[in-house]
Design a protein around this motif. Structure first.
Motif, PDB file in Angstrom:
ATOM      1  N   ARG A  20      41.254  42.672  42.031  1.00  0.00           N
ATOM      2  CA  ARG A  20      40.679  42.584  39.970  1.00  0.00           C
ATOM      3  C   ARG A  20      41.021  41.283  40.390  1.00  0.00           C
ATOM      4  O   ARG A  20      40.607  40.377  41.290  1.00  0.00           O
ATOM      5  CB  ARG A  20      42.617  43.015  39.934  1.00  0.00           C
ATOM      6  N   PRO A  21      40.533  40.974  39.025  1.00  0.00           N
ATOM      7  CA  PRO A  21      40.889  39.561  38.540  1.00  0.00           C
ATOM      8  C   PRO A  21      41.568  38.186  38.774  1.00  0.00           C
ATOM      9  O   PRO A  21      42.569  38.946  38.797  1.00  0.00           O
ATOM     10  CB  PRO A  21      40.130  39.639  36.477  1.00  0.00           C
ATOM     11  N   GLY A  22      41.975  37.711  38.567  1.00  0.00           N
ATOM     12  CA  GLY A  22      41.714  35.877  39.619  1.00  0.00           C
ATOM     13  C   GLY A  22      42.876  36.807  40.751  1.00  0.00           C
ATOM     14  O   GLY A  22      42.343  35.715  42.159  1.00  0.00           O
ATOM     15  N   ARG A  23      41.354  37.832  41.396  1.00  0.00           N
ATOM     16  CA  ARG A  23      42.068  37.456  43.181  1.00  0.00           C
ATOM     17  C   ARG A  23      40.805  37.893  44.321  1.00  0.00           C
ATOM     18  O   ARG A  23      39.698  37.231  43.312  1.00  0.00           O
ATOM     19  CB  ARG A  23      42.970  39.031  43.082  1.00  0.00           C
ATOM     20  N   TRP A  24      40.830  38.215  45.734  1.00  0.00           N
ATOM     21  CA  TRP A  24      39.045  38.136  46.120  1.00  0.00           C
ATOM     22  C   TRP A  24      39.858  38.871  47.225  1.00  0.00           C
ATOM     23  O   TRP A  24      40.877  39.494  47.097  1.00  0.00           O
ATOM     24  CB  TRP A  24      39.895  37.150  47.423  1.00  0.00           C
ATOM     25  N   VAL A  25      38.226  39.248  47.867  1.00  0.00           N
ATOM     26  CA  VAL A  25      38.068  40.298  48.622  1.00  0.00           C
ATOM     27  C   VAL A  25      39.117  39.670  49.753  1.00  0.00           C
ATOM     28  O   VAL A  25      39.399  39.044  50.400  1.00  0.00           O
ATOM     29  CB  VAL A  25      37.269  40.254  49.035  1.00  0.00           C
ATOM     30  N   TYR A  26      39.981  41.264  50.224  1.00  0.00           N
ATOM     31  CA  TYR A  26      41.100  40.917  51.411  1.00  0.00           C
ATOM     32  C   TYR A  26      41.462  41.839  51.614  1.00  0.00           C
ATOM     33  O   TYR A  26      41.148  42.825  51.666  1.00  0.00           O
ATOM     34  CB  TYR A  26      42.406  40.147  51.149  1.00  0.00           C
TER      35      TYR A  26
END
Length: 350
Positions: free
Chosen positions: A327-333
């Motif tokens: 989601r916005p504010g996060r990164w691919v993880y």
């Protein structure tokens, strides 16, 4: 088929303790003067509100992406129509310039000059049915003129088709702009809510979310599901996983499909494109169009679709883990596969 749905549930005293701890630590988040009555006041309420806002944003993102796919397809169709119109106009110009020569030749000897026959025989415009046109033109200049008029009608029809396509394209773009505003509103509201938390509260919120994800994953693993699922990816599946792995740490951006940022379905569609398989752009279409497989028979490389509206998707990598753009504010993880409500599994390389 009816998908087997996995819905995370509170996991005994661990989740209860985490919630109690969060509430005890935060007590209540201060509301600004004049705040709406429904403003969340505890971390659990904040978490629920953030999940709602980001889920709504993801739904809007999926709609935006679906419209974008249609827009691009229409642009290609309009481009094709314009090329056909250009070819028809070129053909019409040549035939008009040679019509006089044909009439003069018939007047002199009743036949078509060699250059006219060559143009008609070599014309690439399939709609004119050149072989038939040549035979008719050889019989009478009047038939050639009739064919010219038919070409004009075809040109008008194609122009009308192109105009209609352009009009639909413009309408879709307006719809896309409305979806863009909806997405931005949800994301802005969620970011505003998160920014209202103190640093310690944000840390507590992250810990609460992590604990609930771990509890849901533990409950899922306890069912013995990992003893049933496949552990070997296909060659294409391995390529898709390798691509997704290289994207770890890149930011989530709604509507993005690389190379520097991704949304959830942008990541999965590009991962499989890197493996040589073209799949639908959105999670909803991936769920609707790709082959469904039972969760117990999924394998690395398959896509896990989340939530009842198929609004989120991630790439299963094996050992109960996924790679996702959250989601916005996060990164691919990398995260636990069962940390969200599983709708079902689809297989791109079925």
């Amino acid at each position: 088929m009816t998908p087997w749905t996995w819905t995370p549930r509170p996991h005994g005293h661990r989740t209860t303790a985490a919630v109690a701890l969060a509430i005890a630590l935060t007590a209540a988040i201060q509301q600004p003067a004049g705040a709406e009555p429904r403003t969340p006041t505890t971390l659990t309420e904040v978490k629920a509100e953030l999940q709602r806002l980001y889920h709504d944003a993801e739904v809007a993102t999926d709609k935006y992406n679906a419209v974008d796919v249609k827009v691009r397809a229409q642009e290609r169709r309009v481009g094709t129509l314009r090329s056909r119109i250009q070819a028809t106009e070129s053909n019409l110009t040549r035939l008009n310039s040679l019509a006089g020569a044909a009439a003069a030749a018939q007047y002199r000897g009743g036949g078509l000059p060699a250059e006219v026959q060559f143009v008609l025989d070599d014309d690439p415009e399939s709609a004119l049915d050149n072989a038939t046109l040549t035979r008719r033109a050889q019989q009478s200049t009047q038939e050639l003129v009739k064919a010219l008029r038919g070409t004009r009608e075809k040109l008008r029809t194609r122009t009308d088709e192109a105009s209609a396509e352009l009009k639909r394209l413009e309408n879709n773009r307006r719809t896309m702009s409305a979806d863009r505003r909806t997405i931005e509103q949800h994301i802005t509201a969620a970011k505003r809510l998160e920014s209202s938390l103190a640093e310690k509260q944000r840390e507590q919120l992250a810990a609460l979310e992590a604990q609930e994800a771990a509890d849901a994953q533990a409950e899922w693993v306890d069912t013995g599901i990992l003893d049933q699922v496949g552990t070997q990816a296909t060659p294409a599946g391995r390529k898709a996983i390798a691509y997704a792995t290289k994207q770890l740490g890149k930011p989530y951006v709604w509507g993005a499909e690389g190379p520097d940022s991704f949304d959830c379905s942008g990541l999965t569609s590009q991962a499989w494109l890197a493996a040589g398989v073209t799949i639908p752009r959105t999670s909803e279409l991936q769920w609707a169009q790709l082959k469904h497989v039972p969760i117990a028979t999924m394998r690395p490389g398959d896509l896990i679709i989340y939530f009842s509206d198929a609004s989120h998707v991630a790439l299963y990598t094996g050992d109960g883990k996924i790679i996702q753009a959250p989601r916005p504010g996060r990164w691919v993880y990398v995260s636990p596969a069962a940390s969200m409500e599983i709708l079902g599994v689809v297989r791109p390389d079925a």
